[in-house]
Design an enzyme around this catalytic site. Sequence first.
Site, PDB file in Angstrom:
ATOM      1  N   SER A 122       0.914  -1.282   0.081  1.00 26.92           N
ATOM      2  CA  SER A 122       0.060  -0.072  -0.143  1.00 26.92           C
ATOM      3  C   SER A 122       1.056   1.222  -0.074  1.00 26.92           C
ATOM      4  O   SER A 122       1.877   1.296   0.837  1.00 26.92           O
ATOM      5  CB  SER A 122      -0.983  -0.072   1.159  1.00 26.92           C
ATOM      6  OG  SER A 122      -1.525   1.330   1.415  1.00 26.92           O
ATOM      7  N   TYR A 146      -3.023   0.121   9.978  1.00 30.28           N
ATOM      8  CA  TYR A 146      -3.135  -0.761   8.691  1.00 30.28           C
ATOM      9  C   TYR A 146      -2.109  -0.291   8.024  1.00 30.28           C
ATOM     10  O   TYR A 146      -1.303  -1.249   7.429  1.00 30.28           O
ATOM     11  CB  TYR A 146      -4.449  -0.055   8.251  1.00 30.28           C
ATOM     12  CG  TYR A 146      -4.408  -0.362   6.485  1.00 30.28           C
ATOM     13  CD1 TYR A 146      -4.616  -1.781   6.134  1.00 30.28           C
ATOM     14  CD2 TYR A 146      -4.137   0.546   5.689  1.00 30.28           C
ATOM     15  CE1 TYR A 146      -4.462  -2.153   4.845  1.00 30.28           C
ATOM     16  CE2 TYR A 146      -3.927   0.326   4.201  1.00 30.28           C
ATOM     17  CZ  TYR A 146      -4.245  -1.201   3.747  1.00 30.28           C
ATOM     18  OH  TYR A 146      -4.114  -1.524   2.495  1.00 30.28           O
ATOM     19  N   VAL A 206     -17.844  16.173   1.436  1.00 31.47           N
ATOM     20  CA  VAL A 206     -16.516  16.407   0.909  1.00 31.47           C
ATOM     21  C   VAL A 206     -15.360  16.642   2.208  1.00 31.47           C
ATOM     22  O   VAL A 206     -15.954  17.633   3.109  1.00 31.47           O
ATOM     23  CB  VAL A 206     -16.403  17.754   0.013  1.00 31.47           C
ATOM     24  CG1 VAL A 206     -15.051  18.219  -0.208  1.00 31.47           C
ATOM     25  CG2 VAL A 206     -17.225  17.335  -1.229  1.00 31.47           C
ATOM     26  N   ARG A 267      -9.184  15.472   8.267  1.00 31.15           N
ATOM     27  CA  ARG A 267      -8.824  14.372   9.055  1.00 31.15           C
ATOM     28  C   ARG A 267      -7.261  14.381   9.422  1.00 31.15           C
ATOM     29  O   ARG A 267      -6.307  14.602   8.470  1.00 31.15           O
ATOM     30  CB  ARG A 267      -9.142  12.892   8.594  1.00 31.15           C
ATOM     31  CG  ARG A 267     -10.476  13.087   8.162  1.00 31.15           C
ATOM     32  CD  ARG A 267     -11.158  11.995   7.275  1.00 31.15           C
ATOM     33  NE  ARG A 267     -10.401  11.453   6.056  1.00 31.15           N
ATOM     34  CZ  ARG A 267     -10.893  10.801   5.064  1.00 31.15           C
ATOM     35  NH1 ARG A 267     -12.195  10.198   5.440  1.00 31.15           N
ATOM     36  NH2 ARG A 267     -10.341  10.257   4.026  1.00 31.15           N
TER      37      ARG A 267
END
Length: 331
Positions: A122, A146, A206, A267
């Site tokens: 990733s 992750y 958004v 975020r």
Amino acid sequence: MGLDIVTGGAGFIGSHIVDRLIQTENRDVRVIDNFSNGDPRNLEHLRAHPSLEVVTADLADPTDVDRLFDRAERVFHLAALADIVPSIERPAEYFRSNVNGTFNTLQAARNANVRRFLYAASSTCYGLPDSFPTPEEAPIRPQYPYALTKNLGEQIVMHWAQVYQMPAVSLRMFNVYGPRARTSGTYGAVFGVFLAQLLNNEPLTVVGDGEQTRDFTFVSDIVDAFITAAASDRIGEIYNVGSGGTYSINQLVEKLGATETIHIPKRPGEPDCTWADTSKIERDLAWRAVIDFETGVGKMLEHIEYWRDAPVWTPEKIAEATHTWFERLSN
Ligand code: UDP
């Protein structure tokens, strides 16, 4: 005819690889999936196909893994847990699946003497990069478990290439989208969120001002990269796999033809841009993406019914689902 193993073959990307191997490459395929996030719907169209075998098993449990790799010639290792928030809340599960699962898969592949091993890595390993487009040598800066566990898996794969001559390469994928992108309960990748909102006439949520950009890479290009890497003789190499461009969320909203949007907070730990430097894979494997953003988004709209049952996210539900994210991560 040799056998290809696709771990995580019932998942989004894995199932597209299975399709290509069976329908175009005429390979026999064994899918190994524990169906924790794989979806039987993704393989339904191949259910009676004589070239496909589906085994329900958990690769993180070392018992009997060797048996599952009987006759294996090549391995496409995609089995993993995805998503950010659950990885912060339940890191042990992510270590088990993404690290131990990769270790067990490599050991079984070695015992089976496979001739190719492809690891699905990733681009989240780059975290908040300093340079764009981002090359493979950029610093590794995982921002959440992750990203960390997928990178640890990659390190194990590269170590096995170095020490045990495992004929492996790792493909670092950037923002993959396409039909069958996951629709389950977790708040995840933007396409699923937006398509379900579109279908339900809800405003598109958004993040921030929507000017952040992503290297959205269409799944058929990703499949091409796996097939090309599997056919090459490169060993111990890591390749970025991206579309060649980067597109803003506002452009995505426009291409989806959405009229109503609502803005939600930016975020922590999320980059303002993801953009793969793909010169290495172009040079070594002569691969480059062929699906442009407009075409890819068009294909998503053609398949929009797939997201009919997907959860519909509102700003309130997103705030609730991401509160550990805001609590634990900081820029
Ligand atoms: N995004 C958004 N609204 C959402 C979910 C995501 O605007 O409801 C944006 C997000 O800010 C990011 C992009 O879509 O710029 C891709 O987000 P995703 O979670 O799919 O991938 P990642 O941020 O891990 O690259």
